[in-house]
Design a protein around this motif. Sequence first.
Motif, mmCIF file in Angstrom:
data_model
loop_
_atom_site.group_PDB
_atom_site.id
_atom_site.type_symbol
_atom_site.label_atom_id
_atom_site.label_comp_id
_atom_site.label_asym_id
_atom_site.label_seq_id
_atom_site.Cartn_x
_atom_site.Cartn_y
_atom_site.Cartn_z
ATOM 1 N N PRO A 1 0.797 -1.229 0.000
ATOM 2 C CA PRO A 1 0.000 0.000 0.000
ATOM 3 C C PRO A 1 0.833 1.285 0.000
ATOM 4 N N GLU A 2 2.062 1.234 0.507
ATOM 5 C CA GLU A 2 2.868 2.466 0.569
ATOM 6 C C GLU A 2 3.425 2.856 -0.800
ATOM 7 N N SER A 3 3.416 1.929 -1.741
ATOM 8 C CA SER A 3 3.863 2.173 -3.124
ATOM 9 C C SER A 3 5.260 2.782 -3.239
ATOM 10 N N HIS A 4 6.163 2.359 -2.350
ATOM 11 C CA HIS A 4 7.559 2.792 -2.518
ATOM 12 C C HIS A 4 8.265 1.855 -3.497
ATOM 13 N N VAL A 5 8.062 0.561 -3.270
ATOM 14 C CA VAL A 5 8.737 -0.459 -4.081
ATOM 15 C C VAL A 5 7.799 -0.859 -5.212
ATOM 16 N N HIS A 6 8.346 -1.009 -6.434
ATOM 17 C CA HIS A 6 7.483 -1.373 -7.572
ATOM 18 C C HIS A 6 7.774 -2.756 -8.126
ATOM 19 N N GLY A 7 8.968 -3.255 -7.846
ATOM 20 C CA GLY A 7 9.301 -4.596 -8.314
ATOM 21 C C GLY A 7 10.371 -5.216 -7.423
ATOM 22 N N ILE A 8 10.291 -6.546 -7.259
ATOM 23 C CA ILE A 8 11.251 -7.269 -6.413
ATOM 24 C C ILE A 8 11.730 -8.489 -7.206
ATOM 25 N N VAL A 9 13.036 -8.728 -7.190
ATOM 26 C CA VAL A 9 13.556 -9.939 -7.841
ATOM 27 C C VAL A 9 14.280 -10.782 -6.805
ATOM 28 N N GLU A 10 13.889 -12.055 -6.722
ATOM 29 C CA GLU A 10 14.559 -12.987 -5.817
ATOM 30 C C GLU A 10 15.431 -13.905 -6.674
ATOM 31 N N PHE A 11 16.710 -13.989 -6.310
ATOM 32 C CA PHE A 11 17.645 -14.801 -7.092
ATOM 33 C C PHE A 11 17.862 -16.159 -6.426
ATOM 34 N N PHE A 12 18.370 -17.109 -7.217
ATOM 35 C CA PHE A 12 18.585 -18.466 -6.700
ATOM 36 C C PHE A 12 19.564 -18.496 -5.527
ATOM 37 N N ASP A 13 20.484 -17.535 -5.478
ATOM 38 C CA ASP A 13 21.493 -17.580 -4.406
ATOM 39 C C ASP A 13 20.984 -16.986 -3.100
ATOM 40 N N GLY A 14 19.694 -16.712 -3.014
ATOM 41 C CA GLY A 14 19.129 -16.215 -1.750
ATOM 42 C C GLY A 14 19.141 -14.698 -1.637
ATOM 43 N N THR A 15 19.719 -13.990 -2.644
ATOM 44 C CA THR A 15 19.708 -12.525 -2.589
ATOM 45 C C THR A 15 18.404 -12.003 -3.172
ATOM 46 N N ARG A 16 18.077 -10.769 -2.806
ATOM 47 C CA ARG A 16 16.817 -10.180 -3.243
ATOM 48 C C ARG A 16 17.071 -8.703 -3.545
ATOM 49 N N ARG A 17 16.577 -8.244 -4.677
ATOM 50 C CA ARG A 17 16.718 -6.812 -4.997
ATOM 51 C C ARG A 17 15.344 -6.205 -5.160
ATOM 52 N N MET A 18 15.212 -4.957 -4.704
ATOM 53 C CA MET A 18 13.940 -4.239 -4.870
ATOM 54 C C MET A 18 14.246 -2.911 -5.555
ATOM 55 N N ALA A 19 13.330 -2.431 -6.369
ATOM 56 C CA ALA A 19 13.516 -1.101 -6.957
ATOM 57 C C ALA A 19 12.409 -0.183 -6.455
ATOM 58 N N ALA A 20 12.817 0.955 -5.935
ATOM 59 C CA ALA A 20 11.863 1.905 -5.343
ATOM 60 C C ALA A 20 11.986 3.257 -6.030
ATOM 61 N N PHE A 21 10.854 3.887 -6.277
ATOM 62 C CA PHE A 21 10.855 5.275 -6.766
ATOM 63 C C PHE A 21 9.485 5.894 -6.531
ATOM 64 N N THR A 22 9.407 7.206 -6.613
ATOM 65 C CA THR A 22 8.141 7.913 -6.447
ATOM 66 C C THR A 22 7.160 7.444 -7.524
ATOM 67 N N PRO A 23 5.898 7.185 -7.148
ATOM 68 C CA PRO A 23 4.950 6.734 -8.175
ATOM 69 C C PRO A 23 4.563 7.838 -9.154
#
Length: 396
Positions: free
Chosen positions: A244-266
Amino acid sequence: MMDKKSVRIALIGATGSVGRSVVNVCETFRKRFVLHSMAARNNAGALIELQERTGCRVLALTGTRRSREFEKRAASGTRWLHGDDALVEIALDREVDLVVVASSGVSAIKPVIEALGAGKRVCIANKESLIAAGKWISGSVRYENQLLPLDSEHNALWQCLGKKCSCDGVAKLVLTASGGPFLSRPADSLAHVTIKEVLKHPVWSMGPKITVDSASMMNKGFEIMEAGVLFGCEPERVSAVIHPESHVHGIVEFFDGTRRMAAFTPDMRIPILCAMAYPDILQWPESPEAPPVEEVSVMTFLEIDATRFPCFYIAREAFKKGGGYPAFLVGADEAAVNLFLQGKIAYREIPALIEEVIEEYSGHDPSCWQEAVEIVKEGGIRVREKTGESAYDDKG
Ligand code: NDP
Ligand code: MG
């Protein structure tokens, strides 16, 4: 004067919500982006207003309503193009470096395929074309990052993937949804919501069709399919959550257990600039402000509730089934949403009607994109038939 590094743009769907954000980005970065041509369906008045602001000299209208009066009002030396072929013509124009697709519906399928085939880079917001004809569009891509996403969630995923459209090493792509206007409404109260309530999106300002789809979460269902096409990912590896806060728009989880998120103003201008400037990163003169990270104190991620948002699950099923189902759903949803916006059906009838026609659909697998377009039409016809409307829409 054109800068050496100027990118000449053909913009399809200039008069819509995304199209206007693209024009705004071009105006802000005048040295970098030059609007060579703009296309819309019928809105000649808005095209001329945008021409006055940008100096763009090639204007195209694909609709059936042609107005000589408007043509006279355009700047002298304007080249007017008409009909569906106009989109292919502006996309293939030798003077165009980048084709930006911000139209609604499926009319951009042919120009996108042809532009990719001709080696042009394409930035695309238009999800209906990607969903209905994904196989042929992605099959036309010739080099890495030739087709770049403008849709905010897909642009965010692309950023997380290291500005690549490949899912190598990826366990999961997760898109976020704001939850729209009905996030905290009890499911049984949704039977009586008004058009005005549906169109009041708490985060994004968008065209009416996608605003209804966002309230019902059909949009999120469409977007998981769009991600499947853009990143070559099967349904099992794509999901969505409410944030609901709409900071993060996409998340990628990789096989090695790492996770990246991309955040920007909507604000659509941010993913638009990010894709159009690729591989460069340009600086906003006056940035669409992001809140300082210290102020981002809460980030919630919730499951999408099936009773309140059945459309998301209808779309997920269509994604899993594949074949003609995604194209059929695009047409069925467009017709149902139009009927709702015309006040002819209630909000809750949108999923009910769509489910009914999907149940009766044969699932025929299209063998070419033209057949996929016919399936889109069929989806619309089946929904209108159910409501006693004329099978054919009268839009020009
Ligand atoms: P709008 O309804 O605001 O605008 C649609 C635009 O497409 C108008 O310029 C319209 O022209 C043009 N158009 C429609 N059909 C044709 C055609 N056959 N030939 C040429 N032009 C055509 O839509 P949005 O801007 O909201 O959305 C556009 C696309 O982007 C959709 O696919 C949507 O799902 C997607 N999207 C939208 C976002 C948003 O923030 N709005 C975010 C991410 C994706 P005319 O004005 O003459 O009718
Ligand atoms: Mg989106």
